[in-house]
Design an enzyme around this catalytic site. Structure first.
Site, short mmCIF file in Angstrom:
data_model
loop_
_atom_site.label_atom_id
_atom_site.label_comp_id
_atom_site.label_asym_id
_atom_site.label_seq_id
_atom_site.Cartn_x
_atom_site.Cartn_y
_atom_site.Cartn_z
N ASP A 97 0.83 -1.20 0.00
CA ASP A 97 0.00 0.00 0.00
C ASP A 97 0.87 1.26 0.00
O ASP A 97 1.73 1.44 0.86
CB ASP A 97 -0.90 -0.03 1.25
CG ASP A 97 -2.15 0.81 1.10
OD1 ASP A 97 -2.08 1.90 0.52
OD2 ASP A 97 -3.21 0.36 1.59
N THR A 111 -6.85 3.55 -2.14
CA THR A 111 -6.62 2.15 -1.81
C THR A 111 -7.67 1.21 -2.38
O THR A 111 -7.34 0.21 -3.03
CB THR A 111 -6.54 1.97 -0.28
OG1 THR A 111 -5.37 2.64 0.19
CG2 THR A 111 -6.46 0.50 0.11
N ASN A 156 -12.58 5.04 -1.51
CA ASN A 156 -12.61 4.25 -0.27
C ASN A 156 -14.00 4.33 0.35
O ASN A 156 -14.49 3.39 0.94
CB ASN A 156 -11.56 4.75 0.72
CG ASN A 156 -10.15 4.49 0.23
OD1 ASN A 156 -9.90 3.57 -0.54
ND2 ASN A 156 -9.22 5.32 0.68
N LYS A 196 -5.95 -3.83 6.40
CA LYS A 196 -7.18 -3.11 6.04
C LYS A 196 -8.23 -4.09 5.54
O LYS A 196 -7.91 -5.01 4.76
CB LYS A 196 -6.91 -2.08 4.95
CG LYS A 196 -5.99 -0.95 5.36
CD LYS A 196 -5.79 0.02 4.20
CE LYS A 196 -4.89 1.19 4.58
NZ LYS A 196 -4.69 2.13 3.45
N ASP A 197 -9.48 -3.85 5.90
CA ASP A 197 -10.57 -4.71 5.42
C ASP A 197 -10.65 -4.70 3.90
O ASP A 197 -10.73 -5.74 3.25
CB ASP A 197 -11.91 -4.30 6.04
CG ASP A 197 -12.15 -2.80 6.06
OD1 ASP A 197 -11.71 -2.10 5.13
OD2 ASP A 197 -12.77 -2.31 7.02
N ARG A 198 -10.60 -3.50 3.30
CA ARG A 198 -10.73 -3.40 1.85
C ARG A 198 -9.56 -4.06 1.12
O ARG A 198 -9.71 -4.53 -0.01
CB ARG A 198 -10.88 -1.95 1.42
CG ARG A 198 -9.79 -0.99 1.87
CD ARG A 198 -10.20 0.46 1.60
NE ARG A 198 -9.18 1.45 1.94
CZ ARG A 198 -9.07 2.03 3.13
NH1 ARG A 198 -9.90 1.70 4.10
NH2 ARG A 198 -8.13 2.95 3.35
N ASP A 248 1.28 2.31 4.08
CA ASP A 248 0.39 3.45 3.83
C ASP A 248 0.18 4.27 5.10
O ASP A 248 0.24 5.50 5.06
CB ASP A 248 -0.95 2.95 3.30
CG ASP A 248 -1.90 4.08 2.91
OD1 ASP A 248 -1.63 4.75 1.89
OD2 ASP A 248 -2.89 4.30 3.63
N HIS A 263 1.36 8.13 5.30
CA HIS A 263 0.43 9.23 5.58
C HIS A 263 0.87 10.04 6.79
O HIS A 263 0.75 11.27 6.81
CB HIS A 263 -0.98 8.69 5.82
CG HIS A 263 -1.77 8.45 4.58
ND1 HIS A 263 -2.16 9.47 3.73
CD2 HIS A 263 -2.23 7.30 4.02
CE1 HIS A 263 -2.84 8.97 2.72
NE2 HIS A 263 -2.89 7.65 2.86
N ASP A 312 -1.14 -0.31 -4.76
CA ASP A 312 -2.49 0.17 -5.08
C ASP A 312 -2.50 1.63 -5.52
O ASP A 312 -3.50 2.11 -6.04
CB ASP A 312 -3.42 -0.03 -3.90
CG ASP A 312 -2.89 0.58 -2.62
OD1 ASP A 312 -1.69 0.94 -2.56
OD2 ASP A 312 -3.66 0.70 -1.65
#
Length: 538
Positions: free
Chosen positions: A31, A72, A93, A155-157, A297, A301, A344
């Protein structure tokens, strides 16, 4: 003797037929990874991680995203469907839904529930909002649902979207320190996952804390520690090494582990456990494991792309990948698995950092854009016609516009004219302009491929290069500019030739290329363009 020779020829031909597909496919997404990180940190990488993939596999140096927004969820969906948000429907997202008057998260599903008590909100997730099939879906069908598909991420996604609609399982990490899943995949958690969660492997990282992996002078590719462009892990801790994770954990909970390199270590450890317990790659029916490393990620960030923290995270990830590859060699077999690694999206430089070096750009928070749009609307029309501003989309209140007897086309044009007076805005496109795209406008092409007229806004804005919708520290991403779109793509293992390419390629070619390598059906939304270099017989 002749009969024995014929028998051996027959046996070897059968074995050859069995290897028409690898035993296991492993898709790795890092990510927020820029291609440039493989250059910048190269001297400090081991020979067994990223360099092993590059030296003994095929490297695409000029792989790019071809739509916006570069976030993402759309990124993961595009990698695995072989198409863009305009087709697969994951346009952000989260995004605003007119019919309900609020935003919807990309994998929200009120029709399912968590399988782990205490994670009710985090667990109500599924791939139902994904409108196209994935390469993992097609593999499930091609094997008559005998090949297993499992998706893993912090992350869930990052777990749910790559695993597709037909996955055996998707597991994601929560602030409780447990990997969870939803009733979309099964009635109860597998025993091995529950056992893993009970081990609380995160505590060894919390107790050890986060210090630099290497001597300080190794980090000469990064800005000094505690520079003004970094955010903080919590409100009281200065952004300097070492980090007392135990203190932060006791004061703020386990969420902190995601924003350290150790989130990657936990995920890799869990992935190896999944391979063992689910017996992935143990027979000649191809399985697929998707692994998305999210901590890169979170760290990016928070601290930005020039921080020691991001460099340390990648040096550690390099070793984590080396360990994972060794494990695959030992358990699945060196020539029995096909692996690819990509990202991503990439990431932008901190605009304040650029401004301090005399590049005239800055950050413009999204809430400020919404405020200026609302003020313009009130000043012009006597009412706020802006329902929502998010993901570079402006959603207008069409009902109020109609009730006031205003012409929607003229209202859109007035907002467009206003937005074009803002210093950070490069282009503004109306829905009509987007849907009438001819392919001649470079920037409009990105927006067109990311635009679903049933879900997106009335206007889409494009900010100038270097500008960011962000706070002053750290960084973000989302634009069609090369710093957000250029990502690595490394293929390695079964039937992968050794080589490299600098030709401009697009992320949507990965899934259809895998389809041809595995000799299965394309995902149903793809344009079916492939990476031909990988399809040349060795």
């Amino acid at each position: 003797m002749r009969k024995i020779v014929l028998f051996l020829v027959f046996v070897f031909s059968i074995q050859g037929q069995a290897q028409q597909r690898p035993k296991l496919v492993v898709g790795i997404v890092v990510d927020q990874m820029k291609m440039e990180y493989l250059y910048r940190f190269s001297d400090d990488f081991s020979t067994k991680g990223f360099k092993r993939l590059m030296d003994k596999g095929f490297t695409f140096y000029n792989m790019n995203y071809n739509y916006v927004p570069t976030f993402t969820a759309p990124g993961h969906a595009s990698i695995y469907t072989g198409t863009t948000p305009a087709t697969h429907g994951i346009i952000g997202n989260d995004w605003y839904i007119r019919s309900i008057g609020k935003s919807m998260y990309c994998t929200d599903d009120a029709g399912v529930k968590t399988l782990v008590e205490g994670t009710e909100k985090e667990g109500a997730m599924s791939p139902k909002n994904l409108l196209s099939t994935t390469i993992t879906d097609e593999l499930r069908m091609a094997t008559n649902f005998k090949g297993k598909v499992i998706g893993l991420s912090i992350k869930d996604r990052g777990a749910i979207l790559p695993a597709g609609h037909f996955a055996n399982w998707a597991f994601w990490y929560t602030k409780t320190g447990s990997f969870i899943s939803s009733s979309f995949y099964g009635d109860k958690m597998p025993n091995w996952v529950t056992d893993y969660n009970n081990e609380k492997t995160y505590m060894k990282y919390v107790e050890k804390g986060w210090n630099l992996l290497r001597p300080l002078d190794t980090y000469n590719e990064s800005l000094p520690d505690d520079n003004p462009y970094e955010g903080r892990l919590d409100k009281t801790t200065k952004p300097v090494f070492p980090y007392d994770l135990n203190k932060i954990y006791k004061e703020n909970g386990l969420e902190v582990i995601k924003s350290t390199p150790f989130g990657n270590d936990i995920l890799a450890d869990f992935a190896m456990r999944a391979i063992e317990k689910e017996e992935l790659g143990k027979d000649n029916i191809t399985d697929f494991l998707t692994v998305s490393f999210s901590s890169t990620d979170y760290v990016g960030h928070t601290f930005g792309p020039r921080s020691m923290e991001i460099q340390d995270t990648y040096l550690r990830l390099d070793l984590t990948i080396a360990t994972f590859l060794d494990y695959l060699d030992a358990t699945v077999g060196k020539d029995n698995y096909l692996l690819f690694l990509t990202a991503d999206h990439a990431v932008a430089e901190n605009p304040i950092y650029l401004n301090d070096h005399k590049y005239n750009v800055t950050n413009v928070p999204a809430k400020d854009i919404f405020s200026s749009l609302s003020k313009f609307s009130t000043d012009t029309y006597g009412v706020n016609l802006v329902l929502n501003y998010s993901n570079f989309n402006v959603y207008l209140d069409r009902d109020v516009i109609k009730d006031k007897g205003l012409e929607l086309t003229k209202v859109k044009q007035s907002f467009k004219d206003f937005l074009m007076t803002q210093v950070q805005i490069k282009r503004v496109y109306t829905q009509e302009e987007i849907l009438a795209a001819t392919g001649q406008d470079y920037y409009l092409n990105f927006i067109f491929k990311g635009y679903d007229p049933k879900q997106n806004g009335d206007l889409v804005i494009l900010e100038g290069t270097g500008y960011l919708e962000s706070i002053a520290t750290g960084t973000t991403h989302g634009t069609p500019n090369s710093y957000d779109t250029n990502v690595p793509l490394l293929f390695y293992g079964w039937n992968v030739p050794i080589g490299e390419s600098y030709k401009k390629e697009y992320i949507t070619k990965i899934a259809p290329t895998l389809s041809k390598m595995l000799k299965i059906t394309f995902p149903n939304g793809t344009e079916a363009e492939v990476l031909e270099e990988l399809l040349v017989k060795k």
